[in-house]
Write an enzyme that holds these catalytic residues in place. Structure first.
Site, PDB file in Angstrom:
ATOM      1  N   LYS A 191     -10.215   0.802  -9.545  1.00 57.10           N
ATOM      2  CA  LYS A 191      -9.091   1.357  -8.775  1.00 57.10           C
ATOM      3  C   LYS A 191      -7.785   0.706  -9.216  1.00 57.10           C
ATOM      4  O   LYS A 191      -6.794   1.395  -9.488  1.00 57.10           O
ATOM      5  CB  LYS A 191      -9.295   1.104  -7.284  1.00 57.10           C
ATOM      6  CG  LYS A 191      -8.057   1.311  -6.423  1.00 57.10           C
ATOM      7  CD  LYS A 191      -8.298   1.068  -4.961  1.00 57.10           C
ATOM      8  CE  LYS A 191      -8.096  -0.331  -4.532  1.00 57.10           C
ATOM      9  NZ  LYS A 191      -6.718  -0.783  -4.324  1.00 57.10           N
ATOM     10  N   ASN A 192      -7.807  -0.612  -9.345  1.00 55.76           N
ATOM     11  CA  ASN A 192      -6.538  -1.327  -9.592  1.00 55.76           C
ATOM     12  C   ASN A 192      -6.097  -1.271 -11.041  1.00 55.76           C
ATOM     13  O   ASN A 192      -4.992  -1.683 -11.371  1.00 55.76           O
ATOM     14  CB  ASN A 192      -6.642  -2.772  -9.099  1.00 55.76           C
ATOM     15  CG  ASN A 192      -6.699  -2.817  -7.574  1.00 55.76           C
ATOM     16  OD1 ASN A 192      -6.482  -1.807  -6.905  1.00 55.76           O
ATOM     17  ND2 ASN A 192      -7.030  -3.967  -7.034  1.00 55.76           N
ATOM     18  N   CYS A 245       1.246  -3.928   4.975  1.00 57.74           N
ATOM     19  CA  CYS A 245      -0.090  -3.547   5.438  1.00 57.74           C
ATOM     20  C   CYS A 245      -0.652  -4.746   6.191  1.00 57.74           C
ATOM     21  O   CYS A 245      -0.039  -5.801   6.281  1.00 57.74           O
ATOM     22  CB  CYS A 245      -0.972  -3.143   4.264  1.00 57.74           C
ATOM     23  SG  CYS A 245      -1.136  -4.445   3.082  1.00 57.74           S
ATOM     24  N   ARG A 300       4.011  -7.672   1.946  1.00 59.21           N
ATOM     25  CA  ARG A 300       4.028  -7.008   0.636  1.00 59.21           C
ATOM     26  C   ARG A 300       5.452  -6.746   0.124  1.00 59.21           C
ATOM     27  O   ARG A 300       5.868  -5.610  -0.065  1.00 59.21           O
ATOM     28  CB  ARG A 300       3.214  -5.718   0.677  1.00 59.21           C
ATOM     29  CG  ARG A 300       1.860  -5.806   1.322  1.00 59.21           C
ATOM     30  CD  ARG A 300       0.890  -6.757   0.665  1.00 59.21           C
ATOM     31  NE  ARG A 300       0.451  -6.344  -0.647  1.00 59.21           N
ATOM     32  CZ  ARG A 300      -0.560  -5.500  -0.876  1.00 59.21           C
ATOM     33  NH1 ARG A 300      -1.218  -4.991   0.127  1.00 59.21           N
ATOM     34  NH2 ARG A 300      -0.905  -5.188  -2.113  1.00 59.21           N
ATOM     35  N   ILE A 310       8.785  -6.563  -2.441  1.00 58.63           N
ATOM     36  CA  ILE A 310       8.891  -6.131  -3.849  1.00 58.63           C
ATOM     37  C   ILE A 310      10.079  -6.803  -4.526  1.00 58.63           C
ATOM     38  O   ILE A 310      10.593  -6.302  -5.537  1.00 58.63           O
ATOM     39  CB  ILE A 310       8.998  -4.590  -3.960  1.00 58.63           C
ATOM     40  CG1 ILE A 310      10.224  -4.063  -3.209  1.00 58.63           C
ATOM     41  CG2 ILE A 310       7.732  -3.900  -3.485  1.00 58.63           C
ATOM     42  CD1 ILE A 310      10.564  -2.621  -3.589  1.00 58.63           C
ATOM     43  N   ASP A 351      -9.264 -10.488  -3.557  1.00 56.08           N
ATOM     44  CA  ASP A 351      -9.954  -9.244  -3.166  1.00 56.08           C
ATOM     45  C   ASP A 351     -11.448  -9.442  -2.942  1.00 56.08           C
ATOM     46  O   ASP A 351     -12.127  -8.510  -2.524  1.00 56.08           O
ATOM     47  CB  ASP A 351      -9.743  -8.152  -4.218  1.00 56.08           C
ATOM     48  CG  ASP A 351      -8.298  -7.707  -4.270  1.00 56.08           C
ATOM     49  OD1 ASP A 351      -7.936  -7.012  -5.229  1.00 56.08           O
ATOM     50  OD2 ASP A 351      -7.528  -8.081  -3.368  1.00 56.08           O
ATOM     51  N   ARG A 409     -10.847   4.219   0.355  1.00 54.71           N
ATOM     52  CA  ARG A 409      -9.706   4.012  -0.544  1.00 54.71           C
ATOM     53  C   ARG A 409     -10.157   3.354  -1.838  1.00 54.71           C
ATOM     54  O   ARG A 409      -9.579   3.577  -2.894  1.00 54.71           O
ATOM     55  CB  ARG A 409      -8.659   3.114   0.141  1.00 54.71           C
ATOM     56  CG  ARG A 409      -7.884   3.743   1.276  1.00 54.71           C
ATOM     57  CD  ARG A 409      -6.751   2.832   1.711  1.00 54.71           C
ATOM     58  NE  ARG A 409      -6.093   2.306   0.526  1.00 54.71           N
ATOM     59  CZ  ARG A 409      -5.694   1.018   0.394  1.00 54.71           C
ATOM     60  NH1 ARG A 409      -5.890   0.175   1.376  1.00 54.71           N
ATOM     61  NH2 ARG A 409      -5.111   0.606  -0.703  1.00 54.71           N
TER      62      ARG A 409
HETATM   63  C1  EPZ Z   1      -2.500  -5.994  -6.533  1.00 54.28           C
HETATM   64  O1  EPZ Z   1      -1.572  -5.833  -5.480  1.00 54.28           O
HETATM   65  C2  EPZ Z   1      -3.775  -5.311  -6.066  1.00 54.28           C
HETATM   66  N1  EPZ Z   1      -3.519  -3.904  -5.793  1.00 54.28           N
HETATM   67  C3  EPZ Z   1      -4.311  -5.992  -4.799  1.00 54.28           C
HETATM   68  O2  EPZ Z   1      -5.561  -5.384  -4.491  1.00 54.28           O
HETATM   69  C4  EPZ Z   1      -4.546  -7.468  -5.101  1.00 54.28           C
HETATM   70  O3  EPZ Z   1      -5.000  -8.118  -3.938  1.00 54.28           O
HETATM   71  C5  EPZ Z   1      -3.242  -8.100  -5.580  1.00 54.28           C
HETATM   72  O4  EPZ Z   1      -2.758  -7.381  -6.757  1.00 54.28           O
HETATM   73  C6  EPZ Z   1      -3.397  -9.567  -5.944  1.00 54.28           C
HETATM   74  O5  EPZ Z   1      -4.368  -9.716  -6.907  1.00 54.28           O
HETATM   75  C7  EPZ Z   1      -3.403  -3.033  -6.833  1.00 54.28           C
HETATM   76  O6  EPZ Z   1      -3.471  -3.409  -7.984  1.00 54.28           O
HETATM   77  C8  EPZ Z   1      -3.188  -1.594  -6.472  1.00 54.28           C
HETATM   78  P1  EPZ Z   1       0.846  -8.902  -5.974  1.00 54.28           P
HETATM   79  P2  EPZ Z   1      -0.011  -6.239  -5.709  1.00 54.28           P
HETATM   80  O7  EPZ Z   1       2.187  -8.369  -6.241  1.00 54.28           O
HETATM   81  O8  EPZ Z   1       0.360  -6.135  -7.127  1.00 54.28           O
HETATM   82  C9  EPZ Z   1       3.699 -11.643  -3.390  1.00 54.28           C
HETATM   83  C10 EPZ Z   1      -7.148  -4.333  -3.133  1.00 54.28           C
HETATM   84  O9  EPZ Z   1      -7.808  -4.721  -2.150  1.00 54.28           O
HETATM   85  N2  EPZ Z   1       4.785 -10.830  -3.941  1.00 54.28           N
HETATM   86  O10 EPZ Z   1       0.065  -9.499  -7.114  1.00 54.28           O
HETATM   87  O11 EPZ Z   1       0.772  -5.494  -4.706  1.00 54.28           O
HETATM   88  C11 EPZ Z   1       2.787 -10.843  -2.456  1.00 54.28           C
HETATM   89  O12 EPZ Z   1       3.319 -10.812  -1.137  1.00 54.28           O
HETATM   90  C12 EPZ Z   1      -5.676  -4.680  -3.228  1.00 54.28           C
HETATM   91  O13 EPZ Z   1      -7.605  -3.655  -4.081  1.00 54.28           O
HETATM   92  C13 EPZ Z   1       6.105 -11.224  -3.709  1.00 54.28           C
HETATM   93  O14 EPZ Z   1       6.364 -12.234  -3.057  1.00 54.28           O
HETATM   94  O15 EPZ Z   1      -0.047  -7.776  -5.293  1.00 54.28           O
HETATM   95  C14 EPZ Z   1       1.499 -11.625  -2.536  1.00 54.28           C
HETATM   96  O16 EPZ Z   1       1.587 -12.734  -1.664  1.00 54.28           O
HETATM   97  C15 EPZ Z   1      -5.195  -5.505  -2.039  1.00 54.28           C
HETATM   98  N3  EPZ Z   1       7.107 -10.463  -4.224  1.00 54.28           N
HETATM   99  C16 EPZ Z   1       1.464 -12.124  -3.991  1.00 54.28           C
HETATM  100  O17 EPZ Z   1       2.823 -12.041  -4.451  1.00 54.28           O
HETATM  101  C17 EPZ Z   1       6.866  -9.334  -4.968  1.00 54.28           C
HETATM  102  O18 EPZ Z   1       7.830  -8.694  -5.435  1.00 54.28           O
HETATM  103  C18 EPZ Z   1       0.582 -11.313  -4.919  1.00 54.28           C
HETATM  104  O19 EPZ Z   1       0.951  -9.959  -4.761  1.00 54.28           O
HETATM  105  C19 EPZ Z   1       5.519  -8.948  -5.187  1.00 54.28           C
HETATM  106  C20 EPZ Z   1       4.495  -9.716  -4.671  1.00 54.28           C
END
Ligand code: EPZ
Length: 420
Positions: free
Chosen positions: A22-23, A115, A120, A122, A306, A398
């Site tokens: 998925k990811n 969520c 989350r 950006i 995850d 999902r």
């Molecule tokens: C990806 O989410 C995955 N989703 C998530 O899987 C996974 O848990 C996550 O990476 C971490 O490995 C998909 O790929 C669709 P991040 P992503 O940006 O990219 C912080 C599942 O269950 N952060 O790596 O959205 C954030 O709050 C899902 O399949 C910022 O601070 O996660 C978190 O604490 C859940 N600023 C950490 O970084 C930002 O601009 C990691 O988030 C972005 C993120």
């Protein structure tokens, strides 16, 4: 809303086919926006998130067809404004921002909702894109981006919890058509980022260092259509491996990539499980005992966040006290409260959960809250005595392709009931 009804106490045995990731497929689907030509993607899992992303691409003007695990996308004439409601509902859709900026130099994308596992943010996505010369304005719940001159640069993408997976994906996808060279420091190293970069390089991009903390992208004038097979889903594979051990059984994971599961397999061995790689397949089974352990979630190649919920369910069955520490997301213990309803003994202390395992679990009605928490409840329900009902399994749909069918084929007594 559908529920699962599970009769616990069955031992899982047999083989299961691991679906596409998925990811990996979500950012790869977004990357099809970077070319006018047709892209064909194989090994695509039939998930609600994938169907959602198809609708988002269609709302941008792309022609999308899905036929038995093969997705065909042609983004010949697209606009830079996606359907607000669609995009807001799925966090992963934020990864269309980078390719729209890269292809059209202009995009308006709704801010993704938070969520249950965290706010989350950006900010890192926006930092990376603005470093490339994108002017960003947040208004009315949208990110409005304009990048008349997209130029390569060096940008540090590490945040307070380490790298960002989709933030790295967005900056890579915005830079492949930019002028000059982009160096992304503190890039995410996940296999899903590597699969995206493999896809982009096959389209004609020039990306080096994928899988390492430093990714270098040399811009090219245009990208071509391509055919690609998505990597297997390491989290689905890990989930079934944990389920097998929790049930006292043994399962062979067909199509799994052990090299993507290093930390997970290591923790399973530490817990007393048997892990074998036989003629290309990965077999995981329960050992003579289930030992408690300590684990902390980390960016790849550390233990994946995850898989945290699934391991918490497993550790409820181990004889002794375990400590699970969540370092990636600020509130990813929603499953703990539901596991308590099955008789678990779990205390939360800040970023750590203290699990006093060994007491048998007994079936109850529980509520799914997010994708991986739902998987933890299914694992615990199969190990519990008696009947467990997991409500709101749309969370599971999902990220897991026909989970109840795959588990039934392994011997689980689980069925889906149509909800009200
Ligand atoms: C990806 O989410 C995955 N989703 C998530 O899987 C996974 O848990 C996550 O990476 C971490 O490995 C998909 O790929 C669709 P991040 P992503 O940006 O990219 C912080 C599942 O269950 N952060 O790596 O959205 C954030 O709050 C899902 O399949 C910022 O601070 O996660 C978190 O604490 C859940 N600023 C950490 O970084 C930002 O601009 C990691 O988030 C972005 C993120």
């Amino acid at each position: 809303m559908d529920s699962f009804v599970i009769e616990g106490g069955t031992v899982l045995r047999g083989e299961v086919e691991v679906s596409g990731s998925k990811n990996a497929v979500l950012p790869i689907m977004a990357a099809t926006l970077l070319t006018r030509e047709t892209c064909v993607i194989h090994h695509v899992p039939d998930l609600s998130d994938v169907r959602f992303m198809c609708r988002i691409l269609q709302s941008l003007g792309a022609v999308v067809t899905m036929e038995g695990g093969t997705l065909t996308v042609r983004a010949e004439n697209i606009t830079g404004t996606g359907d607000y409601d669609l995009i807001r509902k799925m966090r992963g859709s934020i990864c269309i921002l980078g390719p729209l900026v890269g292809r059209l130099r202009k995009a308006s994308v709704s801010l993704p909702g938070g969520c249950v596992i965290g706010t989350r943010p950006i900010d890192l996505h926006l930092k990376g894109l603005s470093a490339l010369g994108t002017a960003m304005r947040i208004e009315g719940g949208y990110v409005h981006a304009e990048a008349p001159g997209l130029r390569g640069t060096t940008v540090f993408m590490g945040g307070r919890s380490g790298p960002t997976v989709l933030g790295t994906a967005n900056v890579v996808m915005a830079s492949v058509l930019a002028e000059g060279v982009t160096v992304i420091e503190s890039a995410a190293c996940e296999p899903e980022v590597v699969d995206l970069c493999d896809f982009l390089n096959a389209m004609g991009a020039r990306i080096h260092g994928a899988g390492s903390p430093t990714i270098t992208v040399t811009g090219v004038p245009a990208l071509a259509g391509v055919e690609h097979r998505v990597i297997p889903d390491r989290i689905e594979a890990g989930t079934f491996a944990v389920a097998a051990v929790a049930s006292g059984g043994e399962v062979t994971l067909r199509g799994a990539r052990p090299d993507h599961l290093g930390a997970v397999l290591e923790k399973l061995r530490e817990a007393g499980a048997r892990v074998e790689r036989r003629n290309g397949a990965l077999t995981v089974g329960a050992g003579s005992t289930l030992r408690p352990l300590e684990l902390t979630t980390m960016p790849y190649s550390g233990f994946p966040t995850d898989m945290q919920a699934q391991f918490m369910a497993l550790l409820c069955l181990a004889n002794g006290t375990s400590i699970v520490t969540e370092r990636i997301f600020e509130s990813r213990f929603m499953h703990a409260a539901e596991l308590l309803r099955l008789g678990a003994d779990i205390g939360i202390e800040g970023p750590s959960a203290i699990i006093k395992g060994g007491r048998p679990l007994s079936g109850a009605e529980v509520m799914a809250s997010d994708l991986r928490a739902s998987a933890a409840l299914v694992i615990a329900g199969m190990a519990a005595q008696g009947r467990t009902q997991v409500h709101r399994v749309y969370h599971l749909d999902r990220g897991y392709e026909r989970m109840e069918l795959k588990l039934s084929r392994l011997g689980a007594r689980i069925e889906r009931t149509q909800g009200e």
